[in-house]
Write a protein that holds these residues in place. Structure first.
Motif, PDB file in Angstrom:
ATOM      1  N   ILE A  74       0.669 -12.959  -0.778  1.00  0.00           N
ATOM      2  CA  ILE A  74      -0.797 -12.067  -1.232  1.00  0.00           C
ATOM      3  C   ILE A  74       0.007 -10.762  -2.051  1.00  0.00           C
ATOM      4  O   ILE A  74      -0.587 -10.488  -2.983  1.00  0.00           O
TER       5      ILE A  74
ATOM      6  N   SER B   9      -6.895 -11.664   0.600  1.00  0.00           N
ATOM      7  CA  SER B   9      -6.439 -10.349   0.373  1.00  0.00           C
ATOM      8  C   SER B   9      -6.647  -9.540   1.714  1.00  0.00           C
ATOM      9  O   SER B   9      -7.646  -9.666   2.474  1.00  0.00           O
ATOM     10  N   PRO B  10      -5.737  -8.579   1.951  1.00  0.00           N
ATOM     11  CA  PRO B  10      -6.041  -7.741   3.122  1.00  0.00           C
ATOM     12  C   PRO B  10      -7.016  -6.670   2.922  1.00  0.00           C
ATOM     13  O   PRO B  10      -7.587  -6.581   1.685  1.00  0.00           O
ATOM     14  N   PRO B  11      -7.667  -5.853   3.801  1.00  0.00           N
ATOM     15  CA  PRO B  11      -8.714  -4.976   3.559  1.00  0.00           C
ATOM     16  C   PRO B  11      -8.078  -3.961   2.681  1.00  0.00           C
ATOM     17  O   PRO B  11      -6.803  -3.704   2.757  1.00  0.00           O
ATOM     18  N   GLU B  12      -9.080  -3.199   2.168  1.00  0.00           N
ATOM     19  CA  GLU B  12      -8.696  -2.196   1.021  1.00  0.00           C
ATOM     20  C   GLU B  12      -8.014  -1.238   1.647  1.00  0.00           C
ATOM     21  O   GLU B  12      -8.202  -0.492   2.786  1.00  0.00           O
ATOM     22  N   PHE B  13      -6.904  -0.654   1.023  1.00  0.00           N
ATOM     23  CA  PHE B  13      -6.153   0.475   1.481  1.00  0.00           C
ATOM     24  C   PHE B  13      -6.541   1.462   0.613  1.00  0.00           C
ATOM     25  O   PHE B  13      -6.307   1.535  -0.572  1.00  0.00           O
TER      26      PHE B  13
ATOM     27  N   TYR C 151      -0.504  -4.414   8.678  1.00  0.00           N
ATOM     28  CA  TYR C 151      -1.687  -4.981   8.725  1.00  0.00           C
ATOM     29  C   TYR C 151      -1.526  -6.442   9.223  1.00  0.00           C
ATOM     30  O   TYR C 151      -2.058  -7.161  10.080  1.00  0.00           O
TER      31      TYR C 151
ATOM     32  N   PHE D 255       1.193  -0.434   4.381  1.00  0.00           N
ATOM     33  CA  PHE D 255      -0.307  -0.708   5.078  1.00  0.00           C
ATOM     34  C   PHE D 255      -0.225  -2.168   5.240  1.00  0.00           C
ATOM     35  O   PHE D 255      -0.475  -2.782   6.291  1.00  0.00           O
TER      36      PHE D 255
ATOM     37  N   LYS E 178      -8.748  -9.870   9.055  1.00  0.00           N
ATOM     38  CA  LYS E 178      -9.905  -9.819   8.255  1.00  0.00           C
ATOM     39  C   LYS E 178      -9.337  -9.925   6.803  1.00  0.00           C
ATOM     40  O   LYS E 178      -8.577  -9.303   6.546  1.00  0.00           O
ATOM     41  N   HIS E 179      -9.882 -10.939   6.072  1.00  0.00           N
ATOM     42  CA  HIS E 179      -9.496 -10.887   4.790  1.00  0.00           C
ATOM     43  C   HIS E 179     -10.812 -10.610   3.714  1.00  0.00           C
ATOM     44  O   HIS E 179     -11.872 -11.273   3.950  1.00  0.00           O
ATOM     45  N   ALA E 180     -10.640  -9.643   2.836  1.00  0.00           N
ATOM     46  CA  ALA E 180     -11.784  -9.723   1.883  1.00  0.00           C
ATOM     47  C   ALA E 180     -12.002 -10.684   1.200  1.00  0.00           C
ATOM     48  O   ALA E 180     -10.980 -11.402   0.937  1.00  0.00           O
TER      49      ALA E 180
END
Lengths: 303, 166
Positions: free
Chosen positions: B129, A42-46, B26, B22, B82-84
């Motif tokens: 995703i 998952s991408p960083p928190e938006f 990204y 976003f 970077k991936h959570a």
């Protein structure tokens, strides 16, 4: 296998036979693993709420210059947004006001206009112009004396109480003191309008109005003398000479039994007080006494 | 009522699309700051032009603005996503070896993703995703669905090649 079959597979579009065939390949397990692992990424928190707040700040001052957003400094952003609103507001407010530059007695200043024209302002003078509208209207109001070096461009006007001077690109000096008005052109051509007269003044010439009388003179100077720290006069009534002395030295001048209407031709230094007094008194055969804040000129034969 | 200048409508468009804008930026650049800036830029522009953009065009307008914003960014800039970590710890019956292997595989995959061409990576991750349909991605990118399928296919293929070290 079909073209782009991997895309079809990811999208569950393969037919049963196709799927069977794909599963039978050696690569299938790897693809399956990639798919599973990717789906866990998952991408960083938006931070949508934060973004919305920030956006509203920007929309509020939408017409204003853009604020560069630096997202890591959230606190800073809020401060910056408020500051930007204030700065922009005051910018627009101040932009509508005229710019004023004033010199005190015995002071001189230089200023550069938005188009790189230069003005050197002699003592006790005032210049007013509008910075915002400068490109459309090169208009300067002058009280006192100033030397102008005008960049080429649209018409440049110097307005004084006694007359206007209009030019295109040149160097000239304008002097307006009480009812004394003198324009000297050092380069190019200037147009002087005085009352209902319009007159073109070429380089090396000057136009003067003293007590309502117009005189024209020529000179070979390339700069007004005051820029070399001297004040020069050519058949000028003494009262104007003394007034200039007061301006240059911030020193009161009084006279006793002296005809202040008599004409004076000569130069006095703006930097050496005693020499200046001699320069004025000697040719006119005057004497003077120096007090604490004033100087008194009197005729030699005064008791 | 159907006007982007309407606060309600504008807010809805923001809620629906801001996260995708976003993520989109990204995935392209691997840069959170750029992604956040793109969201601001795109929505400010949308607001400025709310009279000219109809609600059904708003989405593609946003992505066009976001895209144009970084047209001049050097493509060669190295991307580092970077991936959570969404790894769930619910299952207890995973051996340490398995976990290590998983971790290593994940790292390999991330490296392979970083090495993908920008448009393949963006398309692939938007689909995997964000669950965007091919047609939707095609609309955002202004290309055909076929082109998106091609990207998906090539992306998955290069990922495997890369992970296998071919």
């Amino acid at each position: 296998m079909r073209e782009n079959y991997l895309a079809k597979w990811l999208n569950n579009e393969l037919t049963e036979e196709e799927l069977e065939a794909f599963k039978a390949t050696a690569e299938y397990a790897q693809y399956q693993k990639i798919k599973e692992t990717t789906d866990k990424l998952s991408p960083p928190e938006f931070n949508m709420e934060q973004a919305w707040l920030q956006l509203n700040g920007q929309r509020m001052q939408e017409q204003a210059p853009k604020v560069i957003t630096l997202s890591p400094f959230k606190k800073f952003l809020r401060v910056a947004a408020v500051a930007a609103v204030l700065i922009v507001g005051s910018y627009f407010y101040l932009g509508t006001l005229n710019t004023k530059v004033t010199t005190q007695l015995a002071e001189r200043t230089e200023l550069t206009l938005p188009d790189n024209s230069e003005i050197i302002l002699n003592a006790d003078s005032k210049i007013t112009y509008n910075k915002k509208n400068w490109d459309n209207e090169r208009n300067v109001e002058l009280e006192g004396e100033a030397f102008f070096k005008v960049a080429k461009g649209k018409k440049f006007t110097v307005a004084t109480d006694l007359g206007d001077v209009a030019v295109l690109g040149t160097q000239f000096n304008v002097q307006q003191r009480d009812d004394y008005f003198k324009v000297t052109c050092f380069e190019g051509l200037v147009q002087v309008s005085y009352k209902d007269q319009i007159l073109k003044l070429p380089a090396g010439h000057s136009f003067a109005v003293v007590n309502g009388t117009i005189t024209k003179q020529s000179s070979t100077a390339t700069q007004p003398s005051w820029m070399q720290n001297e004040s020069t006069f050519n058949s000028v009534p003494l009262k104007y000479v003394l007034a200039e002395f007061e301006r240059q030295y911030d020193f009161k001048v009084e006279t006793k039994n002296v005809d202040t209407e008599q004409l004076f031709t000569g130069t006095f230094s703006n930097s050496d007080f005693n020499v200046a007094l001699e320069s004025i008194s000697t040719p006119l055969q005057l004497k003077y006494t120096i007090g604490t804040l004033n100087v008194v000129f009197y005729a030699e034969d005064t008791p | 009522m159907d006007n982007v200048c309407e606060e309600q409508q504008y807010n809805t468009i923001f809620k629906t699309n801001s996260k995708t804008v976003f993520n989109y930026i990204y995935y392209k650049f691997g840069n959170e700051e750029k992604a956040n800036d793109a969201v601001q830029e795109a929505f400010v522009k949308l607001w400025e032009n709310c009279n000219k953009v109809t609600p059904d065009k708003a989405k593609s307008y946003l992505f066009t603005v976001a895209n144009n914003l970084y047209l001049n960014v050097i493509k060669a800039e190295k991307v580092r996503l970077k991936h959570a970590d969404k790894h769930r710890n619910e299952s207890t019956n995973e051996s340490p070896e398995f976990l290590l292997e998983e971790q290593q595989f994940k790292e390999k995959l991330e490296n392979a993703l970083d090495a993908l061409p920008q448009n393949q990576r963006t398309t692939f991750l938007l689909n995997r995703i964000d669950g965007k349909k091919y047609a939707e991605i095609a609309e955002l990118e202004g290309v055909s669905v076929k082109a998106i399928e091609k990207r998906m296919h090539l992306a998955l293929k290069s990922l495997r090649d890369k992970i296998d070290g071919i």
